[in-house]
Design a protein around this motif. Structure first.
Motif, PDB file in Angstrom:
ATOM      1  N   UNK A 140     -28.660 -77.073 -11.540  1.00 25.86           N
ATOM      2  CA  UNK A 140     -29.075 -76.811 -12.918  1.00 25.86           C
ATOM      3  C   UNK A 140     -29.245 -75.373 -13.313  1.00 25.86           C
ATOM      4  N   UNK A 141     -28.871 -74.406 -12.469  1.00 29.70           N
ATOM      5  CA  UNK A 141     -29.026 -72.998 -12.835  1.00 29.70           C
ATOM      6  C   UNK A 141     -28.014 -72.654 -13.924  1.00 29.70           C
ATOM      7  N   UNK A 142     -28.528 -72.214 -15.075  1.00 26.48           N
ATOM      8  CA  UNK A 142     -27.660 -71.829 -16.185  1.00 26.48           C
ATOM      9  C   UNK A 142     -27.653 -70.323 -16.427  1.00 26.48           C
ATOM     10  N   UNK A 143     -28.762 -69.663 -16.127  1.00 26.51           N
ATOM     11  CA  UNK A 143     -28.877 -68.229 -16.392  1.00 26.51           C
ATOM     12  C   UNK A 143     -29.355 -67.501 -15.151  1.00 26.51           C
ATOM     13  N   UNK A 144     -28.636 -66.452 -14.783  1.00 25.78           N
ATOM     14  CA  UNK A 144     -29.055 -65.565 -13.695  1.00 25.78           C
ATOM     15  C   UNK A 144     -29.077 -64.138 -14.226  1.00 25.78           C
ATOM     16  N   UNK A 145     -30.245 -63.518 -14.148  1.00 23.98           N
ATOM     17  CA  UNK A 145     -30.407 -62.141 -14.605  1.00 23.98           C
ATOM     18  C   UNK A 145     -31.066 -61.341 -13.488  1.00 23.98           C
ATOM     19  N   UNK A 146     -30.291 -60.473 -12.873  1.00 27.29           N
ATOM     20  CA  UNK A 146     -30.777 -59.635 -11.760  1.00 27.29           C
ATOM     21  C   UNK A 146     -30.758 -58.176 -12.212  1.00 27.29           C
ATOM     22  N   UNK A 147     -31.944 -57.583 -12.413  1.00 25.40           N
ATOM     23  CA  UNK A 147     -32.040 -56.189 -12.822  1.00 25.40           C
ATOM     24  C   UNK A 147     -32.604 -55.382 -11.653  1.00 25.40           C
ATOM     25  N   UNK A 148     -31.750 -54.528 -11.085  1.00 24.42           N
ATOM     26  CA  UNK A 148     -32.116 -53.811  -9.864  1.00 24.42           C
ATOM     27  C   UNK A 148     -32.317 -52.325 -10.089  1.00 24.42           C
ATOM     28  N   UNK A 149     -32.534 -51.921 -11.348  1.00 24.03           N
ATOM     29  CA  UNK A 149     -32.650 -50.496 -11.653  1.00 24.03           C
ATOM     30  C   UNK A 149     -33.824 -49.836 -10.926  1.00 24.03           C
ATOM     31  N   UNK A 150     -34.889 -50.587 -10.713  1.00 23.83           N
ATOM     32  CA  UNK A 150     -36.088 -50.031 -10.069  1.00 23.83           C
ATOM     33  C   UNK A 150     -36.023 -50.101  -8.543  1.00 23.83           C
TER      34      UNK A 150
END
Length: 520
Positions: free
Chosen positions: A126-136
């Motif tokens: 059921x995963x529809x959205x993946x948001x990985x923010x690695x700026x930090x």
């Protein structure tokens, strides 16, 4: 001892009875470990509203990730939903981490631990959205990133956002395109990648992809073409800082209507044969275009950093390249010659927005020559002129009193022009002459706005305000003393040369310097 055993058996019996469905009940009454009284080992009675479980799951999916994790601790329905939560938003804020707390290594370890824990307990369904923010987290382990993507990218995923720009160890991270092959990419609608390499091959077909955004991504023009030709549902393409693209070829995709190209420094040519693009936004070195190549573009926004006299080139070339444009926004940093009179026309142009910056701006440039641009737009309704300067370099209207104000009697009437706005209005003689010419030639003019400070913001209704005009605590941006003094000279020029020429049916709005921020 026997009495205690009987008490424990009774408690276990009550626990089992509480977990059984009641007669005629649609849903089960649940109890969680959080409801247990540790001291007296007593149960708090709790019942959920009588709703089907799939509705609870939908409610749970709407919660932010951190809140969804919390409520999963107090409800078994939400706990089951948590293991299939559709939106995985791994951002510093949503995970409750402090971006600058402690050492970098400790922050990265905490981020990695949380993401690993969530994905380990997630069923993968059921995963529809993946948001990985690695700026930090510049020292994130690429192996961990590979595992996260592999665990999250499944056949039902619809949105992927990966941000790792400026990361010390993974700035050249190679996105595993193989994860999007076959069933895994069939439902993908939105793909947004920052700061890594993206190397699609012939077999990659993203038939549901609607929006593609690549920021500082290593991808060649041929690789991008390979991806675009198999993305039949694509509606919007945005490229920013993609330095490996020399020739951008846009296939004739039926639904592709928006193209944004920003700061691709090696780009030399754009080919858009038989495209349906209606909105084109461009910033960078001016590429080559052929006649009629932008024939279906209606909204055009261009800022060219390598082209002197951009307005000159725009008025001489764009009518042939983009003949059907209706909204045109131009930003020029170097005008050394006046805008010429041309025979070609923007026959459909209704909105014109020109920004002139004084980075390499000649003080000899004649603002009055912009009337030629207005002459080339017979159906123009709105004209906005924005002047960005740190000091006024042009000859002031208060300079040589012996020089008369010029008249443009040979020019035709601007019968459709209704709204005029000039931001950063100054006392330059040629600018005052342009304003007077517009007042004389625009027979349908309804409103003209002269803003003496090019430093403003608009409220929710779209009205331009100074911070001193509202109760807002926001302050205007700082402006040098020279331009504040010039703003007061502009007010005097308006009063002396312009006010008396404004027709009675035209509203004149004059915006003065902010009484709180723009004091000398």
């Amino acid at each position: 001892m026997a009495g205690r055993r009987r008490q424990r058996r009774r408690r276990r019996g009550r626990q089992r009875a509480a977990q059984q469905p009641h007669n005629g009940s649609i849903t089960k009454r649940k109890e969680t470990p959080c409801q247990q009284d540790n001291q007296g080992d007593k149960r708090l009675k709790y019942s959920e509203p009588d709703l089907p479980e799939h509705m609870w799951w939908h409610i749970h999916s709407l919660l932010p990730l951190r809140d969804a994790a919390r409520v999963a601790c107090v409800s078994r329905v939400f706990l089951r939903s948590w293991r299939c939560h559709p939106n995985l938003i791994f951002i510093t804020e949503t995970l409750g981490l402090e971006p600058n707390a402690g050492r970098q290594r400790d922050r990265t370890r905490a981020f990695t631990s949380i993401v690993n824990h969530i994905l380990k307990n997630h069923s993968g369904n059921g995963i529809k959205t993946l948001n990985l923010q690695l700026y930090d987290y510049p020292d994130i382990n690429p192996c961990d990133l590979n595992n996260w993507l592999q665990n999250a990218i499944k056949p039902w995923i619809e949105e992927i956002t990966l941000g790792c720009i400026d990361c010390k160890y993974i700035k050249m991270y190679n996105f595993p395109c193989s994860l999007l092959f076959g069933e895994n990419g069939r439902s993908l609608r939105y793909l947004d990648i920052h700061g890594c390499a993206f190397r699609p091959t012939v077999g990659l077909r993203l038939r549901s992809l609607r929006q593609l955004c690549l920021y500082y991504v290593c991808i060649t023009g041929d690789e991008l073409w390979c991806l675009l030709t198999n993305s039949f549902a694509l509606k919007e393409l945005e490229l920013s800082g993609c330095s490996e693209i020399i020739c951008l070829k846009v296939p004739p995709l039926e639904q592709l209507s928006h193209l944004n190209v920003f700061s691709c420094k090696m780009l030399q040519m754009i080919e858009m044969t038989d495209s349906n693009i209606s909105t084109f936004n461009f910033i960078g070195s001016l590429p080559q275009f052929s006649v009629g190549q932008l024939s279906k573009v209606k909204d055009l926004d261009m800022e060219c950093s390598n082209k002197s006299n951009f307005l000159f080139n725009a008025i001489t070339r764009l009518p042939c390249v983009a003949p059907n444009v209706e909204s045109l926004v131009l930003f020029s940093i170097s005008e050394m010659v006046d805008t010429p009179m041309v025979a070609a026309k923007f026959l459909h142009l209704k909105y014109l927005d020109i920004t002139l910056s004084d980075a390499n701006f000649s003080p000899e440039y004649d603002y009055l020559s912009l009337v030629h641009f207005l002459d080339a737009c017979p159906v123009l309704e709105t004209f906005i002129l924005s002047i960005l300067q740190e000091r006024m370099k042009h000859v002031s209207v208060f300079g040589d009193a012996s020089l008369p104000m010029r008249q443009m009697t040979e020019h035709k009437k601007h019968k459709s022009l209704k709204h005029v706005m000039m931001l950063g209005f100054c006392s330059a003689k040629s600018l005052v002459e342009l304003t007077c010419c517009i007042l004389e030639k625009a027979t349908s003019l309804e409103c003209i706005t002269l803003d003496t400070i090019n430093n403003w913001y608009s409220d929710e209704s779209g009205i331009i305000n100074r911070c001193s005009d509202t109760s807002n605590t926001r302050k205007c941006l700082p402006i040098g003393r020279k331009m504040i003094l010039e703003a007061h000279r502009a007010l005097l020029a308006i009063e002396r040369y312009i006010v008396g020429k404004v027709p009675s049916a035209v509203r004149l709005d004059v915006l003065r310097p902010c009484t709180r921020c723009h004091t000398v």
